[in-house]
Design an enzyme around this catalytic site. Structure first.
Site, short mmCIF file in Angstrom:
data_model
loop_
_atom_site.label_atom_id
_atom_site.label_comp_id
_atom_site.label_asym_id
_atom_site.label_seq_id
_atom_site.Cartn_x
_atom_site.Cartn_y
_atom_site.Cartn_z
N ASP A 1 4.82 -12.91 -8.80
CA ASP A 1 5.51 -11.70 -8.93
C ASP A 1 7.11 -11.76 -9.29
O ASP A 1 7.58 -12.92 -8.80
CB ASP A 1 5.15 -10.92 -7.86
N TYR B 1 -0.63 2.11 -24.11
CA TYR B 1 -1.32 1.38 -22.88
C TYR B 1 -2.61 0.94 -23.33
O TYR B 1 -3.02 -0.25 -23.26
CB TYR B 1 -0.95 1.99 -21.81
N LYS C 1 -4.30 -2.95 -23.77
CA LYS C 1 -5.43 -3.32 -22.87
C LYS C 1 -6.51 -3.82 -23.94
O LYS C 1 -7.43 -4.50 -23.39
CB LYS C 1 -5.75 -2.15 -21.77
#
Length: 262
Positions: A39, A156, A160
């Protein structure tokens, strides 16, 4: 019959410091894996890794060199690499008529390029001549948004959908080139975490729904199971795909959306 025991395996989860990624990291650790939390959020990521006896690596998924260094550190500190979960993602709500190119590029960079680079470096590490060299599993995280038409998330949704295509081509490449890496994707339904709450608030603010509660209700109404997804629902699917129970599941998309995208 095989089971979902991941003892002795090393799993790297991007975006593992919070939200779905944290849930996946915890579920993989509970199944016996040594988990590498990858991360940008160092403090939060280190805390998650410490709480599950894992390792933290700082990784910017949009940066090739960051991936290379992160994988090298993960293999060195955790002793190998068997599972990569490409979970890191970002959603910025916008009507198409209000699209901001900079925001669109951010989603493309994180969701598409980030996943593609994750596949690149997972393959390089796991293939026979790689630093891990035993084959393995990649699980990409897409979204129910890839399978439905919901307003204000066009870019978005497109990113995806791209994750789905990356998954299937990657599985073919791995097979054709003898990498020994299975590649699958999960389509999560809406989860009531921070990202899900932000989306509901955004579509209400834009005026598509009268309130946040109305927006959430509209999602539930489109879901045959009659509820939102939970973090545990999604994490369980990731553990399954990473396990030997899914040893002949490859190049597939697994909806975990309560039927919303059917």
């Amino acid at each position: 019959m095989t089971n979902q025991d991941l003892t002795g395996r090393v799993a790297l989860v991007t975006g593992g410091a919070q939200g779905l990624g944290e849930g996946m990291a915890r579920a993989l650790a509970a199944a016996g894996a040594t988990v590498v939390v990858a991360d940008l959020q160092d403090e939060a990521g280190q805390a998650v890794a410490a709480s599950i006896g894992g390792v933290f690596v700082h990784v910017d998924v949009t940066d090739d060199a960051s991936w290379e260094a992160g994988i090298a550190t993960a293999v060195e500190q955790a002793g190998g690499l068997d599972i990569v979960v490409n979970n890191a993602g970002v959603e910025i709500t916008s009507l198409l008529v209000d699209l901001d190119p900079a925001q669109a590029r951010t989603m493309l960079d994180v969701n598409v390029l980030g996943t593609a680079l994750g596949l690149k470096h997972a393959f390089r590490a796991m293939r026979p001549e790689g630093v891990a060299g035993k084959g393995g599993v990649v699980v990409n995280i897409a979204s129910v948004a890839a399978t439905i038409a919901f307003p204000a998330i066009a870019v978005y949704s497109a990113t995806k959908s791209a994750v789905d295509r990356l998954t299937r081509v990657a599985a073919m490449e791995s097979g054709a080139l003898g990498y020994g890496v299975r590649v699958n994707t999960v389509y999560p339904g809406l989860v009531p975490n921070q990202m899900g709450a932000n989306l509901a608030a955004d579509v209400a603010r834009i005026g598509l729904f009268g309130s946040t509660d109305e927006a959430v209700g509209a999602v539930v109404a489109q879901t045959p199971s009659g509820r939102l997804a939970s973090t545990e629902d999604i994490a369980a699917a990731v553990v399954f795909l990473a396990s030997d129970q899914a040893s002949f599941v490859n190049g597939a998309g697994l909806p975990v959306d309560g039927g919303m995208g059917m």
